[in-house]
Structure formats: structure tokens, C-alpha cells
Design an enzyme around this catalytic site. Structure first.
Site, short mmCIF file in Angstrom:
data_model
loop_
_atom_site.label_atom_id
_atom_site.label_comp_id
_atom_site.label_asym_id
_atom_site.label_seq_id
_atom_site.Cartn_x
_atom_site.Cartn_y
_atom_site.Cartn_z
N THR A 66 4.09 -13.00 1.60
CA THR A 66 3.70 -11.84 0.80
C THR A 66 4.86 -10.92 0.44
OG1 THR A 66 2.53 -9.71 0.96
CG2 THR A 66 3.05 -10.78 3.02
N TYR A 71 0.56 -5.60 9.43
CA TYR A 71 0.29 -6.79 8.60
C TYR A 71 1.60 -7.41 8.12
CZ TYR A 71 -0.78 -9.34 4.27
OH TYR A 71 -0.84 -10.29 3.28
N GLU A 90 4.69 -7.91 0.80
CA GLU A 90 4.74 -6.88 1.85
C GLU A 90 5.90 -7.11 2.81
OE1 GLU A 90 2.77 -3.97 2.93
OE2 GLU A 90 2.47 -4.01 0.78
N LYS A 124 3.17 -11.08 9.03
CA LYS A 124 3.54 -12.06 7.98
C LYS A 124 5.01 -12.45 8.08
CE LYS A 124 -0.17 -12.83 5.34
NZ LYS A 124 -0.71 -14.16 5.03
#
Ligand code: NAP
Ligand code: GDD
Length: 350
Positions: free
Chosen positions: A132, A156, A134, A160
Site C-alpha cells: 500500500t 496499519y 500507506e 503492511k
């Protein structure tokens, strides 16, 4: 041609449903892992089984969980997929601050459990990991490419980050064909209603049909690179068709604020939105009726925000021959139109 058998984790989610449809069109047998839920949560994949049957393909679901190695081992050894797509995750950034340990277990360690199931079963499957944007978090470079350093800003994002590196490690250690897709935000009418784009379109549709008073939002000024999920699953599939595994940024290269998403969606509902006030006291008013459509609720702020993300997908264009088809404006229209129709139908059922 050798049978192509895909296993998708997260098949009930937004991307899982689009990917399952794409793979069936490409004549794959599709198998998916689902969790036990107290209520039916398969609305996104409801019609797929019939389509699979019409095409003479297999579509099977198995109970399992990324937190449960036994279930993953059992499913891998039973299905013997040729391609594994790991899309399952606790995928909500704000909620990852409320459930950091659970998010780490599913979204981080879950990747390891699945890779271990592949390794222990000596499965020669290709593996896709849903990485991601992110990962970039407090972005160190603009726009972000495959070479931009990571700086995740949430439990999160950090889970990841572990997923990204364990995929690279298994690729290098065990010669597994494992790739990371570093996907920037992608949306659709199937997006969960607590992600900002869908929250906006669904809430505005409810307001339009007098089913809701106000849309409450957090930070209006963050910027995201929003694409269409249907375009992005095509890139995911293409990654696993390469001879060599690799990591790719998938993005549109365009960035927009949450505020401008609200403005475009409101205009499609014939609201004439004007902003008043600032920060927590800011409101969005429909100047035609004087009605307040948008208010700020600090509950939707994040302890650490990712202010802006914009990807450079040059590598994907060159090596995968991929580029997005749906523009930002088309995406907002697609989602707004779909939610206006949905809410109208829901209203008729009342
Ligand atoms: P989503 O709609 O939230 O779907 C997540 C899926 O994961 C659901 O099917 C969910 O099942 C499943 N799941 C959650 N926890 C699980 C567990 N412990 N075991 C097995 N399955 C579990 O997410 P999405 O938008 O489709 O995104 C797909 C993947 O791409 C995610 O990994 C996400 O983090 C990543 N990603 C998404 C974007 C984006 O903009 N959409 C961008 C970059 C990366 P239930 O239906 O039972 O909840
Ligand atoms: N969810 C939400 N709800 N976000 C809001 C709200 C609100 O009421 N108000 C403002 N926002 C802002 C958030 O603060 C964030 O800056 C931006 O809108 C986007 O939020 P989300 O739609 O929740 O997406 P995300 O960018 O945090 O995460 C999504 O994209 C990631 C890729 O960059 C998720 O799909 C992740 O799983 C994915 O990895």
C-alpha cells in the site's frame, strides 16, 4: 493450456470481488477464503457463482482466517492454487489505532502465515501481496516511486511494512515468485462505507433522499491519489504474469483533497456547496436551501495523519503495460450515481 487456479484471501472485500470477476473472465478456477460472520457479508460476490457456472469454471469458498495457520495450511494443500492473491487485511487506517495488536496480527503476521503455508506445502504458486501507499506515510519524496523510502504513520501502515519485507525475504530466501503491489487509494461503488469516498457519496445520497441529516467528516484537507478499483485489479493480475517477481507502484499520478471530492459529489446531487468557518467549526452549506450538509467531527481525525500521497506508476506502465482508464471525475460520478440509485431503492423498501 495448464489449468489456472487462483486462491484469493479477502474475496468478500472490494478488491477481492473485482479480482474474482476478472479471473473468471480469464478462465481461471477461483477459490476464496472467507471468515465466519454473524451476518451474511457476501453481497459483493453474490452473483459470481452463477457466472462461474455459466463459464464452466469452479468458484469455491472455504472458511479460514489469516490468524489461523491450520486453516491456511489445509486450504493451500486442498486447493493447490497456481496463483495466490493475498488481499485480506484489517484495512482501515483509523481503526488500526483502536486495534493495533489485532491489525498487526492479521495485516502483518497473516502474510507470514500464508507464505509459510506455501513454503511448507512446497507449492509452486505465484504470490501477490496487497501492499500500500500507506507505506510512504510521511512521504519523503514527491511523487512516490518504488525507490522512495518508507515512513508509515499508523499501526496499519507498519503492519503492511512487515508484510512488504517478509514477501521480499521469502522471494530471496526460498525463490518464491512473490510480488508486492504498492497500490494507491482505489475506490468504487463497492468501497466499504467507512472509507471517505464512499462515506461521502452514500451520505450525500441519503441526505438528498431525506434519509440522513448531515455528513460528518474529519480532515478535509488531506490529499489522495484516487483511482478505480476495477482498473487496479488488472494491474494486480499482470504482476503475476511476469516471468520474474517484482514490486510495482500502481497509481494515477493525480492528487485531490477530500474537500474537492465532497464538492464534486455534492454538485452531482444538485447541491450548491459553500464552506464557512474553519478547522473543527467548518461547515458546508447548500446555498440554495441554507441547509448544513457537512460538519466536522474530530472523532474522524487520526492520531497521526498522512497529509498527501501521489504515486508515479511509470514502472508499471513500462513493464506491465498498465495505465488507469477511469479519471477522478468519472470515479466520483460512478460512485455518486450508484449511491443515488441504491438509496432510492432502499427508500422504496421502507
Ligand atoms: P476491504 O474491502 O476492507 O476487504 C478486506 C478483506 O479482508 C475482506 O474480505 C475481509 O473479510 C478480509 N479479512 C479481514 N480480516 C481477515 C482475516 N483475519 N482473515 C481472512 N480475511 C480477512 O479491503 P480492499 O479495499 O478490498 O483492499 C484489499 C487489500 O488491499 C487489503 O489488504 C488492503 O489493505 C489493501 N489495499 C487497499 C487499497 C485501497 O485503496 N482499497 C490500497 C492499497 C492497499 P470480511 O468481509 O469478513 O471482513
Ligand atoms: N475514513 C475516513 N472517514 N476518512 C476521512 C474522514 C472520514 O470521515 N474525513 C476525512 N478523512 C480523511 C482521512 O483522514 C484520510 O486522510 C483520507 O480521508 C482517506 O481516508 P480513507 O478513505 O479512510 O483511506 P486511507 O487513505 O486512510 O486508507 C485507504 O487507502 C490506503 C492506501 O493509501 C485504505 O483503503 C487502506 O487500506 C489503503 O492501504
Amino acid at each position: 493450456m495448464k489449468d489456472r487456479v487462483a486462491l484469493i484471501t479477502g474475496i468478500t472485500g472490494q478488491d477481492g470481488s473485482y479480482l474474482a470477476e476478472l479471473l473468471l473472465k480469464k478462465d481461471y478456477d477461483v477459490h476464496g477464503i472467507v471468515r465466519r460472520n454473524s451476518q451474511h457479508n457476501r453481497s459483493r460476490i453474490e452473483e459470481i457463482r452463477d457466472r462461474a457456472r455459466q463459464r464452466g469454471r469452479v468458484f469455491e469458498l472455504y472458511y479460514g482466517d489469516l490468524c489461523d495457520s491450520g486453516s491456511l495450511n489445509r486450504i493451500i494443500s486442498l486447493v493447490k492454487p497456481t496463483e495466490v492473491y493475498n488481499l485480506a487485511a484489517q484495512s482501515h487506517v483509523r481503526i488500526s489505532f483502536d486495534q493495533p495488536e489485532f491489525t498487526t496480527d492479521v495485516t502483518g503476521t497473516g502474510v507470514l502465515r500464508l507464505l509459510e503455508a506455501i513454503r511448507i506445502n512446497k507449492l509452486e504458486a505465484r504470490f501477490y501481496q496487497a501492499s500500500t501507499s500507506e507505506l510512504y506515510g510521511l512521504a519523503q519524496e514527491k511523487p512516490q516511486t518504488e525507490r522512495t523510502p518508507f515512513y508509515p504513520r499508523s499501526p496499519y501502515g507498519i503492519a503492511k511494512l512487515y508484510g512488504f519485507w517478509i514477501v521480499k525475504n521469502y522471494r530471496e530466501s526460498y525463490d518464491i515468485h512473490a510480488s508486492n503491489g504498492i497500490l494507491f487509494n482505489h475506490e468504487s461503488p463497492r468501497r466499504g462505507k467507512n472509507f471517505v469516498t464512499r462515506k461521502i457519496t452514500y451520505s450525500l445520497a441519503c441526505i438528498k433522499h431525506d434519509m440522513q441529516q448531515t455528513l460528518f467528516l474529519g480532515n478535509l484537507n488531506t490529499q489522495r491519489d484516487w483511482g478505480f478499483a476495477g482498473d487496479y485489479v488488472e494491474a494486480i493480475w499482470r504482476m503475476l504474469q511476469l516471468k520474474e517477481p517484482d514490486d510495482f507502484v500502481i497509481a494515477t499520478g493525480q492528487m485531490h483533497t477530500v474537500r474537492s471530492f465532497v464538492e464534486k459529489a455534492a454538485a452531482l446531487c444538485d447541491f450548491d456547496l459553500a464552506w464557512e468557518g474553519c478547522e473543527q467549526n467548518e461547515i458546508g452549506r447548500d446555498t440554495k436551501t441554507g441547509r448544513i450538509l457537512v460538519k466536522i467531527d474530530p472523532r474522524f481525525y487520526r492520531p497521526a495523519e498522512v497529509d498527501e500521497l501521489r504515486g508515479d506508476a511509470t514502472k508499471a506502465r513500462e513493464k506491465l503495460g498498465w495505465q488507469p482508464k477511469v479519471s477522478f471525475e468519472e470515479l466520483v460520478s460512478m460512485m455518486m450515481e450508484s449511491d443515488l440509485k441504491l438509496v432510492e431503492k432502499q427508500k422504496q423498501l421502507l
